[in-house]
Design a protein around this motif. Structure first.
Motif, PDB file in Angstrom:
ATOM      1  N   GLU A 131       0.833  -1.196   0.000  1.00  0.00           N
ATOM      2  CA  GLU A 131       0.000   0.000   0.000  1.00  0.00           C
ATOM      3  C   GLU A 131       0.868   1.246   0.000  1.00  0.00           C
ATOM      4  N   THR A 132       0.488   2.198  -0.840  1.00  0.00           N
ATOM      5  CA  THR A 132       1.121   3.512  -0.889  1.00  0.00           C
ATOM      6  C   THR A 132       0.009   4.545  -0.770  1.00  0.00           C
ATOM      7  N   PRO A 133       0.331   5.830  -0.603  1.00  0.00           N
ATOM      8  CA  PRO A 133      -0.736   6.839  -0.543  1.00  0.00           C
ATOM      9  C   PRO A 133      -1.535   6.941  -1.846  1.00  0.00           C
ATOM     10  N   ASN A 134      -0.946   6.521  -2.968  1.00  0.00           N
ATOM     11  CA  ASN A 134      -1.597   6.701  -4.268  1.00  0.00           C
ATOM     12  C   ASN A 134      -2.215   5.440  -4.862  1.00  0.00           C
ATOM     13  N   PHE A 135      -1.767   4.272  -4.432  1.00  0.00           N
ATOM     14  CA  PHE A 135      -2.285   3.029  -5.002  1.00  0.00           C
ATOM     15  C   PHE A 135      -2.003   1.869  -4.067  1.00  0.00           C
ATOM     16  N   CYS A 136      -2.666   0.725  -4.357  1.00  0.00           N
ATOM     17  CA  CYS A 136      -2.497  -0.498  -3.583  1.00  0.00           C
ATOM     18  C   CYS A 136      -2.334  -1.662  -4.559  1.00  0.00           C
ATOM     19  N   ILE A 137      -1.327  -2.510  -4.320  1.00  0.00           N
ATOM     20  CA  ILE A 137      -1.092  -3.690  -5.145  1.00  0.00           C
ATOM     21  C   ILE A 137      -1.442  -4.908  -4.309  1.00  0.00           C
ATOM     22  N   ASP A 138      -2.414  -5.676  -4.773  1.00  0.00           N
ATOM     23  CA  ASP A 138      -2.860  -6.897  -4.110  1.00  0.00           C
ATOM     24  C   ASP A 138      -2.335  -8.077  -4.924  1.00  0.00           C
ATOM     25  N   LEU A 139      -1.219  -8.653  -4.475  1.00  0.00           N
ATOM     26  CA  LEU A 139      -0.596  -9.740  -5.215  1.00  0.00           C
ATOM     27  C   LEU A 139      -1.426 -11.019  -5.158  1.00  0.00           C
ATOM     28  N   LEU A 140      -2.199 -11.207  -4.100  1.00  0.00           N
ATOM     29  CA  LEU A 140      -3.031 -12.399  -3.974  1.00  0.00           C
ATOM     30  C   LEU A 140      -4.098 -12.440  -5.068  1.00  0.00           C
ATOM     31  N   ASN A 141      -4.787 -11.315  -5.255  1.00  0.00           N
ATOM     32  CA  ASN A 141      -5.882 -11.250  -6.226  1.00  0.00           C
ATOM     33  C   ASN A 141      -5.465 -10.647  -7.561  1.00  0.00           C
ATOM     34  N   LYS A 142      -4.192 -10.306  -7.692  1.00  0.00           N
ATOM     35  CA  LYS A 142      -3.649  -9.722  -8.926  1.00  0.00           C
ATOM     36  C   LYS A 142      -4.453  -8.492  -9.335  1.00  0.00           C
ATOM     37  N   ARG A 143      -4.534  -7.534  -8.380  1.00  0.00           N
ATOM     38  CA  ARG A 143      -5.280  -6.304  -8.617  1.00  0.00           C
ATOM     39  C   ARG A 143      -4.469  -5.103  -8.170  1.00  0.00           C
ATOM     40  N   LEU A 154      -4.686  -3.483 -15.959  1.00  0.00           N
ATOM     41  CA  LEU A 154      -3.340  -3.719 -16.473  1.00  0.00           C
ATOM     42  C   LEU A 154      -3.368  -4.864 -17.477  1.00  0.00           C
ATOM     43  N   THR A 155      -2.494  -4.768 -18.471  1.00  0.00           N
ATOM     44  CA  THR A 155      -2.321  -5.888 -19.387  1.00  0.00           C
ATOM     45  C   THR A 155      -1.509  -6.959 -18.660  1.00  0.00           C
ATOM     46  N   PRO A 156      -1.510  -8.194 -19.147  1.00  0.00           N
ATOM     47  CA  PRO A 156      -0.680  -9.226 -18.515  1.00  0.00           C
ATOM     48  C   PRO A 156       0.798  -8.833 -18.439  1.00  0.00           C
ATOM     49  N   THR A 157       1.303  -8.168 -19.454  1.00  0.00           N
ATOM     50  CA  THR A 157       2.706  -7.740 -19.445  1.00  0.00           C
ATOM     51  C   THR A 157       2.939  -6.680 -18.371  1.00  0.00           C
ATOM     52  N   GLN A 158       2.035  -5.720 -18.259  1.00  0.00           N
ATOM     53  CA  GLN A 158       2.165  -4.698 -17.223  1.00  0.00           C
ATOM     54  C   GLN A 158       2.122  -5.329 -15.833  1.00  0.00           C
ATOM     55  N   TRP A 159       1.181  -6.280 -15.619  1.00  0.00           N
ATOM     56  CA  TRP A 159       1.087  -6.951 -14.327  1.00  0.00           C
ATOM     57  C   TRP A 159       2.394  -7.678 -14.019  1.00  0.00           C
ATOM     58  N   HIS A 160       2.936  -8.391 -14.984  1.00  0.00           N
ATOM     59  CA  HIS A 160       4.178  -9.131 -14.771  1.00  0.00           C
ATOM     60  C   HIS A 160       5.312  -8.185 -14.376  1.00  0.00           C
ATOM     61  N   LEU A 161       5.412  -7.051 -15.042  1.00  0.00           N
ATOM     62  CA  LEU A 161       6.457  -6.077 -14.699  1.00  0.00           C
ATOM     63  C   LEU A 161       6.293  -5.572 -13.266  1.00  0.00           C
ATOM     64  N   ILE A 162       5.069  -5.241 -12.886  1.00  0.00           N
ATOM     65  CA  ILE A 162       4.829  -4.770 -11.514  1.00  0.00           C
ATOM     66  C   ILE A 162       5.174  -5.860 -10.510  1.00  0.00           C
ATOM     67  N   GLU A 163       4.765  -7.088 -10.798  1.00  0.00           N
ATOM     68  CA  GLU A 163       5.036  -8.206  -9.897  1.00  0.00           C
ATOM     69  C   GLU A 163       6.535  -8.407  -9.707  1.00  0.00           C
ATOM     70  N   VAL A 164       7.303  -8.339 -10.776  1.00  0.00           N
ATOM     71  CA  VAL A 164       8.761  -8.501 -10.691  1.00  0.00           C
ATOM     72  C   VAL A 164       9.368  -7.368  -9.867  1.00  0.00           C
ATOM     73  N   LEU A 165       8.941  -6.147 -10.112  1.00  0.00           N
ATOM     74  CA  LEU A 165       9.486  -5.007  -9.368  1.00  0.00           C
ATOM     75  C   LEU A 165       9.146  -5.084  -7.879  1.00  0.00           C
ATOM     76  N   VAL A 166       7.922  -5.485  -7.546  1.00  0.00           N
ATOM     77  CA  VAL A 166       7.511  -5.589  -6.147  1.00  0.00           C
ATOM     78  C   VAL A 166       8.269  -6.697  -5.430  1.00  0.00           C
ATOM     79  N   ARG A 167       8.496  -7.793  -6.119  1.00  0.00           N
ATOM     80  CA  ARG A 167       9.181  -8.922  -5.491  1.00  0.00           C
ATOM     81  C   ARG A 167      10.680  -8.679  -5.311  1.00  0.00           C
TER      82      ARG A 167
END
Length: 173
Positions: A131-143, A154-167
């Motif tokens: 969670e940030t002040p501007n957005f929330c990433i829910d890795l469990l539900n991919k939202r 998000l497109t699947p590619t965008q989601w994958h990029l976010i997931e890699v960066l968060v991890r």
């Protein structure tokens, strides 16, 4: 004390695994369904997971994929499925080891110890929700949601990029 999530829909086996693990000094969290397993994994800090493939609702392979969405804990699959194609599929989905039922308890425990030796401590693993002040990433539900709770598509590619960066926070990927 190491905490292990054990997921199996066979109550007698689930109870036996819990007893054996507790007797060897593990803190154990039990789940009978894939949905319950992912919910417990999202709210608790586990050091490893033992997952059956044949679960009601969400199948075990989807549990493995779900866990891989936000955590790097060792996942040992414990299943009666013995065909090599199924083993390859679940290992490619992110499982670290595969034990076929019926199994030897001492061998399973040895594989768990080996997996834990190679793993990161629980406090170094990514959380399920960022969670940030501007957005929330829910890795469990991919939202991803904005500050007002609206979903960000998000497109699947965008989601994958976010997931890699968060991890891999703070690392060059």
């Amino acid at each position: 004390m190491r905490r292990v999530l054990v997921v199996d829909d066979e109550r007698p086996l689930l109870r036996a695994l819990g007893i054996h693990l507790k007797a060897r000094g593990y803190d154990v969290d039990l789940a009978e369904t894939g949905e319950a397993a992912l919910a417990r994994a999202a709210t608790g800090h586990h050091d490893a997971a033992i997952v059956d493939l044949g679960l009601p609702g969400i199948d075990g392979i989807d549990v493995v994929r779900g866990l891989r969405g936000w955590t790097a804990i060792p996942v040992i699959v414990l299943s009666a499925r013995y065909q090599h194609t199924q083993k390859v599929e679940v290992l490619d989905a992110g499982a670290d080891d595969y034990v076929t039922k019926p199994f030897n308890m001492e061998e399973l425990l040895a594989r768990l110890r080996a997996a834990l030796r190679r793993s990161l401590p629980a406090d170094e693993q990514a959380m399920a929700t960022i969670e940030t002040p501007n957005f929330c990433i829910d890795l469990l539900n991919k939202r991803v949601t904005d500050a007002d709770g609206g979903e960000i598509r998000l497109t699947p590619t965008q989601w994958h990029l976010i997931e890699v960066l968060v991890r891999h926070p703070g690392r060059l990927v």
